[in-house]
Design a protein around this motif. Structure first.
Motif, mmCIF file in Angstrom:
data_model
loop_
_atom_site.group_PDB
_atom_site.id
_atom_site.type_symbol
_atom_site.label_atom_id
_atom_site.label_comp_id
_atom_site.label_asym_id
_atom_site.label_seq_id
_atom_site.Cartn_x
_atom_site.Cartn_y
_atom_site.Cartn_z
ATOM 1 N N LEU A 271 -43.070 23.671 -29.782
ATOM 2 C CA LEU A 271 -43.127 22.261 -29.861
ATOM 3 C C LEU A 271 -44.472 21.681 -29.971
ATOM 4 O O LEU A 271 -45.303 21.321 -29.190
ATOM 5 N N ALA B 102 -41.040 21.938 -22.207
ATOM 6 C CA ALA B 102 -39.808 21.670 -22.901
ATOM 7 C C ALA B 102 -38.541 21.844 -21.866
ATOM 8 O O ALA B 102 -37.657 21.243 -22.007
ATOM 9 N N ILE C 44 -37.170 16.149 -33.541
ATOM 10 C CA ILE C 44 -37.851 17.614 -33.628
ATOM 11 C C ILE C 44 -36.565 18.444 -33.510
ATOM 12 O O ILE C 44 -35.820 18.518 -32.503
#
Length: 282
Positions: free
Chosen positions: A171, A233, A161
């Motif tokens: 995300l 994250a 990613i």
């Protein structure tokens, strides 16, 4: 690298390779091009840089969604609902525009030669490259966030990613972690979208999925003032999962999809795990 005022596709490709973007795999990209100096060729230059860096066996994908889709239809004024019920074109994976709020890259991928798109009108990926058809294979009634979704295939394929100037709360893959986490109860939503029938007409098709607008759990109770996706994250980064890099002055991050989802599901289950009986799916 950080002093450039004009960036060519070749320079960006080299920079992406230098920060560790893998060759030959699947890369899911979230981008905010305004974070960069001027990129020669605009979003096309970015696309060419990504394709060059990932190589001929690589695959570039992004969350496209659907511009002006009626996901929140039930909460709109009746007159607006009526206008959409009678006038909204049916979702067509080959034609329907990607959501502009996701940036310019998803639409550029969607319209790139050989592009593929998954079937769900609200949560769909667009992809170009060697594994694009495999990644986007799906049917209208598949759970768009679930264990057999294109997002799950990102995890299976050990995808990367890439946040290309985009913030940590971009995300999308965290929603897949919400769906497969064992914690219950989850918030679910039901909604309708216009889709094309086999005969070429339009029908409003019912869908049910976890609530990704508010989040599948009561995150506000534990992440005051911080978006829960960003909180997850940052937790992953602290645990050594993913890393930050500066590309021509723009903040970028790379996350391994498999490790990110493992971390996110654990983070969720530790905070929302419950012995309660799961509610019936709508």
């Amino acid at each position: 690298m950080d002093d450039a005022r004009w960036i060519t596709a070749d320079q960006l490709a080299t920079a992406l390779t230098d920060i560790g973007l893998p060759t030959g795999g699947i890369v899911m990209v979230h981008s905010r091009l305004s974070a960069f100096p001027w990129i020669v060729g605009g979003v096309e230059g970015v696309m060419r840089a990504l394709l060059t860096s990932c190589g001929p066996n690589g695959t570039i994908t992004a969350y496209a969604g659907w511009e002006d889709n009626p996901y929140h239809l039930a909460g709109w004024p009746e007159v607006r609902q009526a206008a959409y019920r009678t006038g909204m074109p049916a979702f067509d994976p080959a034609v329907s525009e990607a959501r502009r709020s996701f940036g310019r890259l998803p639409e550029r991928i969607r319209t790139w030669p050989g592009a593929q798109r998954s079937a769900h009108p609200e949560m769909n990926l667009v992809a170009v490259g060697a594994q694009a058809a495999w990644l986007t294979r799906s049917s209208l009634d598949d759970d768009p966030w679930g264990p057999d979704s294109p997002l799950a295939r990102l995890v299976e394929a050990q995808a990367t990613i890439l946040l290309l100037g985009a913030p940590l709360d971009s995300l999308t893959l965290v929603h897949h972690a919400e769906r497969i986490a064992t914690a219950e109860p989850k918030r679910w939503v039901s909604y309708e979208m216009p889709v094309t029938t086999d005969g070429g007409g339009t029908v409003w098709h019912p869908f049910s999925a976890i609530d990704t607008s508010r989040g599948a759990f009561d995150y506000a109770a534990i992440t005051t003032g911080v978006d829960y996706i960003e909180a997850i994250a940052r937790s992953a980064l602290t645990a050594g999962i993913g890393r930050h890099a500066s590309v021509f002055g723009a903040p970028c991050h790379l996350f391994p999809a498999h490790s990110l989802v493992e971390h996110a599901t654990t983070w969720i289950d530790q905070r929302f795990g419950s012995a309660q009986t799961p509610p019936a799916r709508p």
